[in-house]
Enzyme design. Sequence first.
Site, PDB file in Angstrom:
ATOM      1  N   ASN A 152       0.828  -1.205   0.000  1.00  0.00           N
ATOM      2  CA  ASN A 152       0.000   0.000   0.000  1.00  0.00           C
ATOM      3  C   ASN A 152       0.869   1.265   0.000  1.00  0.00           C
ATOM      4  O   ASN A 152       1.081   1.880  -1.040  1.00  0.00           O
ATOM      5  CB  ASN A 152      -0.934  -0.001   1.215  1.00  0.00           C
ATOM      6  N   ASP A 153       1.393   1.638   1.140  1.00  0.00           N
ATOM      7  CA  ASP A 153       2.130   2.897   1.240  1.00  0.00           C
ATOM      8  C   ASP A 153       3.370   2.929   0.359  1.00  0.00           C
ATOM      9  O   ASP A 153       3.752   3.994  -0.146  1.00  0.00           O
ATOM     10  CB  ASP A 153       2.537   3.147   2.696  1.00  0.00           C
TER      11      ASP A 153
END
Length: 463
Positions: free
Chosen positions: A389-390
């Site tokens: 994700n990040d």
Amino acid sequence: MISDPDVVGLLYLVAIVCFVVSLRFLSSPKHARRGNWVGGLGMVIAIATTLALDGISNWGLIAAGGVIGAIVGVVGARTVKMTAMPQMVALFNGVGGGAAALIALSEFHVAVEGSLAGDEIVSIVLSALIGSISFSGSLVAFAKLQELMSGRPIVFSGQNLFNSAILLGAAALGVALVAGVDTEWALIALIALALLFGVMFVLPIGGADMPVVISLLNAFTGLAASATGFVLDSTVLIVAGALVGAAGTLLTLLMAKAMNRSVANVVFGAFGQVQAGAGAARVDDGRTVRATTPEDVAVQLSFARKVIIVPGYGLAVAQAQHDVRQLAELLEEKGIDVAYAIHPVAGRMPGHMNVLLAEANVPYDQLKEMDEINPEFPQTDVALVIGANDVVNPAARSDPASPIYGMPILDVDKSASVIVMKRSMAPGFAGIDNELFLDPTTTMLFGNAKDSIVKLIAAVKAT
């Protein structure tokens, strides 16, 4: 028994060389297994030499401790899944710090009043202080990683001031002990405050920063072990602890650099609190999330020339590493070039993705670090993001207001097409929306990673 100090020194030197060579091998996934064996050999030599010294007694207690430790180590190594390895590392790291603190307390307890030299009492204080912080902090890290408590930062008003007061209190007791206060209760109080500080130290650190905090606590344990070496007058323990402390410190700095943040920001920044509106996709600019199906993804993959797989924590949680390797092998049979993009802080500890994929027998030459793989994304037909994700959020490059702005990321958005496999639209560890999910070239395949990959395998076979 060994009584010749030259022989003892030579054996300890061999053990130290083994530790140094082990670290060298551990710097590469290809040679990591050999590094473990060399390090283990060094430890066997160090332990055997120590047990063979003149004056060693209490063989019953030593044997009992050795048996208990061996059972715990073997059972842990054989039964703990690779996905839970970060928790195991945190737990074992904490045990090392706790052992250092207990040795310091024991040496202070058995010493005759006033018999401790200045350097000995300083070593005892440092060993007790740092070891206790490492012990309790590692237990909190374990609880967060094991999801026994929230992985989000736990903060309250005046927390940094409260933590500073605890640490200053422990330091004051340490200074008093060094100055000549010869009471065991002062050392016990110091240990109690250090244990409390370890808990409060890790509570405000979120899951996104677990790779850094694990490395930092590992460095603490190494320093505590080195200080214990001075207490016990053990050269091999001094050097081994210093090696661990140095390696942990360097790794901590490298992890912080990989996130474009300072260690102070990691420790005091309470990074990872969910931002307002983080769980929902923004539609104010007209963009929406596009969902897809395993069958459509299989078609894209089957007719691609180059596919890059980006593993993340979601892959580890789903324990889908073996299925990912099977999918990659199917694509390779179709003549498709497949590689894996590894971000330095993907997962819950340094090298988490490397270990996970190596456990599934993914070829080492397919595991490519961020700097090596990023130039390949513009020539990539499909980037398959699995649970990350990040580390793939373009806001790190384009949004100065983002808390992850400036963090080096994997440039998956430069691929011709991006497939993101995710259970939901929930934010990652940083607690923010991911601009990648709204990109016109991105489609989302929702569901458990393992289930989705199994369906993908069947669909690719049918294509």
